[in-house]
Scaffold this motif. Sequence first.
Motif, PDB file in Angstrom:
ATOM      1  N   ILE A  84       0.738  -1.592   0.151  1.00 58.50           N
ATOM      2  CA  ILE A  84      -0.085   0.240   0.151  1.00 58.50           C
ATOM      3  C   ILE A  84       0.358   1.375   0.051  1.00 58.50           C
ATOM      4  O   ILE A  84       0.740   1.941  -0.591  1.00 58.50           O
ATOM      5  CB  ILE A  84      -0.861   0.259   0.909  1.00 58.50           C
ATOM      6  CG1 ILE A  84      -2.067  -1.440   0.905  1.00 58.50           C
ATOM      7  CG2 ILE A  84      -1.451   1.447   1.611  1.00 58.50           C
ATOM      8  CD1 ILE A  84      -2.603  -1.267   1.954  1.00 58.50           C
ATOM      9  N   GLU A  88       1.034   4.219  -2.406  1.00 58.92           N
ATOM     10  CA  GLU A  88       0.596   6.024  -1.961  1.00 58.92           C
ATOM     11  C   GLU A  88       1.752   7.138  -3.095  1.00 58.92           C
ATOM     12  O   GLU A  88       2.484   6.826  -3.756  1.00 58.92           O
ATOM     13  CB  GLU A  88       1.557   6.738  -0.820  1.00 58.92           C
ATOM     14  CG  GLU A  88       0.722   5.563   0.111  1.00 58.92           C
ATOM     15  CD  GLU A  88      -0.607   5.742   0.570  1.00 58.92           C
ATOM     16  OE1 GLU A  88      -1.736   7.348  -0.365  1.00 58.92           O
ATOM     17  OE2 GLU A  88      -1.150   6.002   2.244  1.00 58.92           O
ATOM     18  N   PRO A  89       1.219   8.174  -3.549  1.00 59.10           N
ATOM     19  CA  PRO A  89       1.697  10.023  -4.003  1.00 59.10           C
ATOM     20  C   PRO A  89       2.767   9.964  -3.513  1.00 59.10           C
ATOM     21  O   PRO A  89       2.524  10.467  -2.461  1.00 59.10           O
ATOM     22  CB  PRO A  89       0.928  10.295  -4.299  1.00 59.10           C
ATOM     23  CG  PRO A  89      -0.841  10.038  -3.128  1.00 59.10           C
ATOM     24  CD  PRO A  89      -0.377   8.412  -2.919  1.00 59.10           C
ATOM     25  N   ARG A 121       6.325   3.622   9.315  1.00 62.33           N
ATOM     26  CA  ARG A 121       5.879   2.081   9.630  1.00 62.33           C
ATOM     27  C   ARG A 121       5.949   1.452  10.327  1.00 62.33           C
ATOM     28  O   ARG A 121       5.523   1.118  11.518  1.00 62.33           O
ATOM     29  CB  ARG A 121       5.398   1.197   8.525  1.00 62.33           C
ATOM     30  CG  ARG A 121       4.301   2.250   7.549  1.00 62.33           C
ATOM     31  CD  ARG A 121       2.961   1.223   7.812  1.00 62.33           C
ATOM     32  NE  ARG A 121       2.127   1.462   6.452  1.00 62.33           N
ATOM     33  CZ  ARG A 121       1.372   2.110   6.221  1.00 62.33           C
ATOM     34  NH1 ARG A 121       0.208   1.960   7.736  1.00 62.33           N
ATOM     35  NH2 ARG A 121       0.135   1.986   5.738  1.00 62.33           N
ATOM     36  N   PHE A 176      -4.810   0.727   7.736  1.00 60.98           N
ATOM     37  CA  PHE A 176      -3.718   1.981   6.523  1.00 60.98           C
ATOM     38  C   PHE A 176      -3.212   2.703   6.983  1.00 60.98           C
ATOM     39  O   PHE A 176      -2.295   3.274   6.554  1.00 60.98           O
ATOM     40  CB  PHE A 176      -3.743   0.808   4.829  1.00 60.98           C
ATOM     41  CG  PHE A 176      -4.159  -0.700   4.937  1.00 60.98           C
ATOM     42  CD1 PHE A 176      -2.983  -1.224   5.158  1.00 60.98           C
ATOM     43  CD2 PHE A 176      -4.994  -0.646   4.368  1.00 60.98           C
ATOM     44  CE1 PHE A 176      -3.351  -2.425   5.489  1.00 60.98           C
ATOM     45  CE2 PHE A 176      -5.215  -2.432   3.956  1.00 60.98           C
ATOM     46  CZ  PHE A 176      -4.413  -3.187   4.740  1.00 60.98           C
ATOM     47  N   ALA A 177      -4.027   4.022   6.381  1.00 64.05           N
ATOM     48  CA  ALA A 177      -4.148   4.961   7.766  1.00 64.05           C
ATOM     49  C   ALA A 177      -3.543   5.216   5.827  1.00 64.05           C
ATOM     50  O   ALA A 177      -2.245   6.502   5.843  1.00 64.05           O
ATOM     51  CB  ALA A 177      -3.412   5.582   8.375  1.00 64.05           C
ATOM     52  N   ASP A 178      -4.261   4.858   4.693  1.00 62.98           N
ATOM     53  CA  ASP A 178      -3.477   5.629   3.329  1.00 62.98           C
ATOM     54  C   ASP A 178      -4.316   7.648   3.135  1.00 62.98           C
ATOM     55  O   ASP A 178      -4.895   7.764   4.103  1.00 62.98           O
ATOM     56  CB  ASP A 178      -4.438   4.725   2.166  1.00 62.98           C
ATOM     57  CG  ASP A 178      -5.704   4.921   2.316  1.00 62.98           C
ATOM     58  OD1 ASP A 178      -6.378   4.223   3.291  1.00 62.98           O
ATOM     59  OD2 ASP A 178      -6.406   5.499   1.471  1.00 62.98           O
ATOM     60  N   GLU A 179      -3.288   7.610   2.510  1.00 62.96           N
ATOM     61  CA  GLU A 179      -3.613   9.725   1.882  1.00 62.96           C
ATOM     62  C   GLU A 179      -4.954   9.468   1.506  1.00 62.96           C
ATOM     63  O   GLU A 179      -5.197  11.446   2.676  1.00 62.96           O
ATOM     64  CB  GLU A 179      -2.191   9.262   1.086  1.00 62.96           C
ATOM     65  CG  GLU A 179      -2.200  10.847   0.458  1.00 62.96           C
ATOM     66  CD  GLU A 179      -2.719  10.868  -1.012  1.00 62.96           C
ATOM     67  OE1 GLU A 179      -2.823  12.495  -0.940  1.00 62.96           O
ATOM     68  OE2 GLU A 179      -4.160  10.624  -1.568  1.00 62.96           O
ATOM     69  N   VAL A 216      -3.045   3.761  13.417  1.00 61.53           N
ATOM     70  CA  VAL A 216      -3.457   2.855  13.071  1.00 61.53           C
ATOM     71  C   VAL A 216      -3.731   1.672  13.891  1.00 61.53           C
ATOM     72  O   VAL A 216      -3.957   1.783  14.293  1.00 61.53           O
ATOM     73  CB  VAL A 216      -2.455   2.109  11.909  1.00 61.53           C
ATOM     74  CG1 VAL A 216      -1.821   1.368  11.146  1.00 61.53           C
ATOM     75  CG2 VAL A 216      -1.210   3.879  11.109  1.00 61.53           C
TER      76      VAL A 216
END
Lengths: 655, 229
Positions: free
Chosen positions: A508, A512-513, A528, B92-95, B111
Amino acid sequence: MKLAAWVWSATDDPGIRALRLAALLIGLPFLLTFLFFWYRAFDTPAPLPVAGVERWVEPLAETRFNTSGFTSLVKQIPDFSQARWETVTLPDAVSAPPILATESAPLARVWIRTRYTLPAGQPVPARSAVYVTRIIGGAWSVWVNGKLVDANLEDWRMQWNVPLHVKLPAEDLVAGSVLTIDIAFPIRQSEGYAFGSMYVGDANATTRLFEMRSLWQNILPKATVLIILLLGLISLHYGLGEGQDRVYLRLAFAAIVWSIGNSLYFGDFTDDRVALWFGALNDSATAWMACTLSLFAIDFDRERWPRLELGLVAYAVLVTVITLPLWNWGVNGLVFQYYTNVVLTSAVLSFFTWRAFKQDSHEFKVIMVAVCSLPLMALHTVYFVSAQRSPDSIEIYPYSAFIVFGAFLYVMQRRYLNTRQSLIELNASLDQRLKQRETELAEQHRKLMGIEQERIVQQERQRIMRDMHDGIGTALMSSLTLAEHGELTSARTAAILRESLDELKLVIDSLEPIDEDIATLLASLRYRFGERIEAAGLKIVWDMAELPPLPWLDPSNALQVLRIVQEAFANIIKHARATEIMISARPTGLDTDQPGVMVRITDNGIGFDLNSARRGRGLDNLRRRAADLNADIAIDSTPGRGTRIALQLRVELPS
Amino acid sequence: MSKANPISILIVEDKPEFLDEFSRTVSSAPDMYLAGTASTLAAGLALLNGEPVDVLLVDLGLPDGSGLELIREIALRPTWRERCEIMVVSVFADEAHVMSAIEAGASGYLVKDSAPTSFLQQIRELHAGGSPISPVIARKLLGRLAALPPSLGIEPALSGSTDVIELAESERRVLSYAARGYTYDEVAELMGVTRHTVLSYVKRCYRKLQVNSKTEALYEARRLGLVRD
């Protein structure tokens, strides 16, 4: 008005339109000039042509036909008692007999006599004059009441074109008196002469007539010669510059020859020697005219006639040689030339006129008709000079060149317009083809973009699938197998699940950008796993400079980088027994043509023997991944002195 | 933190195992007090009618709607907005999720698989002034804030002075360090300020983004004729 409208609409053709305008522009001044003189002629009463004219041909015994002979002759008072007067009507023309003249033919002097009565009891005009439209003959003299008033020896050989205008002596102008006016000019008896209409009266009126005639007979032909010469020079200039189209050069030569042939309107060629050579030049110019004009016309034929052209030039050269005064063939050469000219010109022009109509080429036809008009007008001149036409009429030959040039300009303009039209059409079709091609390209581009987009999506999907399969899939599958066999402790299960989750996070994070910034990529790894590393008793020393963007750092490559660093971390945690781990990234070689980023992972652990087989596989993994990124990896370790991993990345990947 | 003034906490989470885990962890902390829980958006919204709490933990993916709605609702209630810090919990705390949560009014996120100690630590930090920010989010904020006027979201007393520029520059540096993976402690050391100051910078960045998103929303609403000037 209706006729004008019809002419206007009939000539409304793209080719003719400009010509029509030119005709208008040239014709209008002529018309105005004409009207001006017409109006002035009515200022004073127009004198009527003199009637009641008598003629006496005085035979001469020994006078030579040259300048010195005539100089004494014009002053010589004849013996009028011997005169045998006969009544004639003006214009009086005696045509030459169709025999070859000889230098020794007997001479004569023609006397034309009229009487001018000044009515008694009426005012006498202040000035009176005698005016004759034209005398084709020799040096004339004018006598009033038996006294010589004026004579013209100037250019006497060429005195066939200048009107006569002589003032009457003022002292003789007495009311009620009758003036006897004699005009004399010498001739060869064998050659004939012509004497035009005669006017006597108020000088104001005769001057107008004289001026009008001078304009058409002298001034305009002179202007024509100059204009044609100028057009010829322009054509020559263009022909030399153009180089492709011979027709301009041919026209130029024709125009120059024509100008020379008509140069008799200029200058005094009375001198006997000059007259001889000038005459020869002038005469051969006719042959050259026939030659160059034919060459010009032939050029419009579809076929080429090199032999005929050579023959025409040879003919002109031959005539030039034959008519040279060196041979003393005199007028015989001239007559020979006239006949051959007539035969040759009519043959050539008839043949090509026939061809023009057979080929049905519009241009060729126009040119041929125009060119044919020239010999016709030349024929008019011959008739004219040989006194078979009224001397009152005007020689039209000089104006004929306008017809040829007009036709040529017309043809050239048509060609130009056709070329321009086809250029416009070509441009339009090119434009259209360009547009069509652009549309096709855009369509192609759109398709390619679609394919590319699809390909990228496809690749990405495959990559994620592969990652899932290799990473989490495999880990879950193996743990499932173990669990089914009841061989999985809860601690082991937790470890496997955590590993799977880590793997998933890695995937993931790679998606990410991060804007190609490897610092952020490495940072997300710390974010992480930093806590866990520190929980394992390792202090993290973080040193992340601002780094240049790496254009190749797409999700797939980002995952490779993450895995390299993660493996390094895992190795350190598992094996190194270190207390400190230092991660640094710095730009390298920014000023060189190979900028890059150096990532270092250093620990203070126990290190290992680089040659030990047990650690070898893990290191090979790192090297393989680095090679995939086209990066150099250096692993350095000494037992007891920690491990140093240096990963050198490049900004630009070699393609 | 004294026991007399514990941090009151609400948890809105639909997955029972997480809700249990969070509840247990919070309850175990001496300085925290679990004020209530909800497992649906509707129940969460109902909780807003009670006393405001210090910290709200909210999952974005609720069965009857998005947690974002709850966050937006809090922003509309002054008493809650003044007191409550919102923390988004996510696997996941994605953007993409985090940015929209920040814009809605969240000021932190954690998270789900964080160790319990870290979990509590983050709640405490958030309550004290700010929570850790992921490098990817920092980078994103950096890009977003660069396009905004420096004075946006800053107290009127400060706006218009040169301090605004300096402040904006400090915020930018904090975000830049965070984007490169430095912890708040490291950033504080590198910039020669206290950790608290660093946290306040981050918080201000969050607020700017919220204000900006509100401005944009207001602008959009005006444009659509929903709100009058």
